[in-house]
Scaffold this motif. Structure first.
Motif, PDB file in Angstrom:
ATOM      1  N   LEU A  42      -4.942  35.629-122.144  1.00 32.96           N
ATOM      2  CA  LEU A  42      -4.202  36.200-121.019  1.00 32.96           C
ATOM      3  C   LEU A  42      -2.732  36.412-121.369  1.00 32.96           C
ATOM      4  O   LEU A  42      -2.132  37.423-120.989  1.00 32.96           O
ATOM      5  N   ARG A  43      -2.140  35.493-122.099  1.00 33.22           N
ATOM      6  CA  ARG A  43      -0.743  35.661-122.547  1.00 33.22           C
ATOM      7  C   ARG A  43      -0.627  36.864-123.481  1.00 33.22           C
ATOM      8  O   ARG A  43       0.334  37.628-123.418  1.00 33.22           O
ATOM      9  N   PHE A  44      -1.592  37.000-124.375  1.00 33.89           N
ATOM     10  CA  PHE A  44      -1.630  38.135-125.291  1.00 33.89           C
ATOM     11  C   PHE A  44      -1.639  39.442-124.490  1.00 33.89           C
ATOM     12  O   PHE A  44      -0.860  40.361-124.763  1.00 33.89           O
ATOM     13  N   ILE A  45      -2.501  39.512-123.490  1.00 24.44           N
ATOM     14  CA  ILE A  45      -2.608  40.702-122.649  1.00 24.44           C
ATOM     15  C   ILE A  45      -1.294  40.948-121.914  1.00 24.44           C
ATOM     16  O   ILE A  45      -0.800  42.085-121.875  1.00 24.44           O
ATOM     17  N   ARG A  46      -0.718  39.905-121.335  1.00 28.76           N
ATOM     18  CA  ARG A  46       0.542  40.050-120.603  1.00 28.76           C
ATOM     19  C   ARG A  46       1.629  40.621-121.504  1.00 28.76           C
ATOM     20  O   ARG A  46       2.337  41.555-121.136  1.00 28.76           O
ATOM     21  N   GLN A  47       1.737  40.108-122.711  1.00 26.34           N
ATOM     22  CA  GLN A  47       2.779  40.576-123.623  1.00 26.34           C
ATOM     23  C   GLN A  47       2.529  42.012-124.073  1.00 26.34           C
ATOM     24  O   GLN A  47       3.461  42.812-124.162  1.00 26.34           O
ATOM     25  N   ALA A  48       1.275  42.356-124.310  1.00 26.61           N
ATOM     26  CA  ALA A  48       0.951  43.734-124.683  1.00 26.61           C
ATOM     27  C   ALA A  48       1.273  44.685-123.534  1.00 26.61           C
ATOM     28  O   ALA A  48       1.824  45.773-123.748  1.00 26.61           O
ATOM     29  N   ARG A  49       0.952  44.284-122.322  1.00 29.09           N
ATOM     30  CA  ARG A  49       1.252  45.123-121.149  1.00 29.09           C
ATOM     31  C   ARG A  49       2.760  45.248-120.937  1.00 29.09           C
ATOM     32  O   ARG A  49       3.241  46.310-120.544  1.00 29.09           O
ATOM     33  N   GLN A  50       3.508  44.193-121.219  1.00 28.48           N
ATOM     34  CA  GLN A  50       4.968  44.260-121.091  1.00 28.48           C
ATOM     35  C   GLN A  50       5.565  45.250-122.082  1.00 28.48           C
ATOM     36  O   GLN A  50       6.632  45.806-121.832  1.00 28.48           O
ATOM     37  N   LEU A  51       4.889  45.462-123.202  1.00 29.04           N
ATOM     38  CA  LEU A  51       5.331  46.459-124.174  1.00 29.04           C
ATOM     39  C   LEU A  51       4.830  47.858-123.815  1.00 29.04           C
ATOM     40  O   LEU A  51       5.079  48.816-124.539  1.00 29.04           O
ATOM     41  N   GLY A  52       4.116  47.960-122.705  1.00 27.89           N
ATOM     42  CA  GLY A  52       3.690  49.257-122.201  1.00 27.89           C
ATOM     43  C   GLY A  52       2.384  49.776-122.749  1.00 27.89           C
ATOM     44  O   GLY A  52       2.039  50.936-122.525  1.00 27.89           O
ATOM     45  N   PHE A  53       1.632  48.942-123.473  1.00 29.95           N
ATOM     46  CA  PHE A  53       0.341  49.396-123.971  1.00 29.95           C
ATOM     47  C   PHE A  53      -0.594  49.641-122.789  1.00 29.95           C
ATOM     48  O   PHE A  53      -0.592  48.885-121.811  1.00 29.95           O
ATOM     49  N   ALA A 113      -6.621  50.564-122.340  1.00 31.46           N
ATOM     50  CA  ALA A 113      -7.492  50.901-123.470  1.00 31.46           C
ATOM     51  C   ALA A 113      -6.881  50.404-124.777  1.00 31.46           C
ATOM     52  O   ALA A 113      -7.590  49.868-125.639  1.00 31.46           O
ATOM     53  N   GLN A 114      -5.569  50.569-124.922  1.00 26.80           N
ATOM     54  CA  GLN A 114      -4.897  50.092-126.126  1.00 26.80           C
ATOM     55  C   GLN A 114      -4.942  48.571-126.204  1.00 26.80           C
ATOM     56  O   GLN A 114      -5.130  48.010-127.284  1.00 26.80           O
ATOM     57  N   VAL A 115      -4.768  47.907-125.060  1.00 22.38           N
ATOM     58  CA  VAL A 115      -4.848  46.444-125.039  1.00 22.38           C
ATOM     59  C   VAL A 115      -6.235  45.996-125.478  1.00 22.38           C
ATOM     60  O   VAL A 115      -6.375  45.061-126.268  1.00 22.38           O
ATOM     61  N   SER A 116      -7.248  46.682-125.007  1.00 25.61           N
ATOM     62  CA  SER A 116      -8.618  46.357-125.414  1.00 25.61           C
ATOM     63  C   SER A 116      -8.776  46.504-126.928  1.00 25.61           C
ATOM     64  O   SER A 116      -9.360  45.638-127.583  1.00 25.61           O
ATOM     65  N   ASP A 117      -8.230  47.590-127.467  1.00 28.42           N
ATOM     66  CA  ASP A 117      -8.279  47.786-128.923  1.00 28.42           C
ATOM     67  C   ASP A 117      -7.517  46.683-129.645  1.00 28.42           C
ATOM     68  O   ASP A 117      -7.978  46.165-130.667  1.00 28.42           O
TER      69      ASP A 117
END
Length: 140
Positions: free
Chosen positions: A47-58, A61-65
């Motif tokens: 979940l932290r990984f996802i949060r940080q990726a989303r904060q970078l604007g991914f 679909a990109q987060v899933s990749d």
């Protein structure tokens, strides 16, 4: 830990955790006999990984990749770099679009008297036919 504790520990709201589970971004977690979700440290880390990726604007679909690449120990860093470079290009395009919007709004604000008169170029531009502001936008 329950969903509230996982939300606090990860910085991701319980609502988003449920959404990520429903969309398959994260695997469904185990449940207690009473039906409550049970999260472990690995889940919180994801979940932290996802949060940080989303904060970078991914995008989702990109987060899933990215998750797939993150979990694949035999991955090539080339794939991760390509994904990040593609995202940088998308961000640059978005920045250009936002700069164009900002320039158009700045010109409209400059043209507006901002007094007691009812005429307003900002409202006129918003109510005009599409493409009305092409001249203003092309100058940005």
């Amino acid at each position: 830990m329950n969903i509230g504790e996982a939300a606090t520990a990860s910085g991701v709201s319980a609502k988003m955790i449920r959404h990520y589970e429903e969309t398959g971004l994260i695997p469904k977690v185990g449940r207690t006999d009473a039906g409550y979700r049970v999260y472990g440290e690995r889940d919180v880390h994801l979940l932290r990984f996802i949060r940080q990726a989303r904060q970078l604007g991914f995008s989702m679909a990109q987060v899933s990749d990215l998750i797939g690449l993150w979990l694949d120990q035999s991955r090539s860093s080339r794939k991760v770099k390509q994904l990040a470079q593609t995202h940088i290009g998308e961000l640059e395009q978005r920045i250009r679009e936002l700069q164009t919007m900002k320039g158009t709004l700045e010109r409209l604000v400059q043209d507006c008297h901002g007094d007691n008169r009812p005429d307003c170029p900002i409202l006129d531009a918003l109510g005009a036919q599409p493409g009305c502001c092409a001249h203003a936008e092309s100058q940005a």
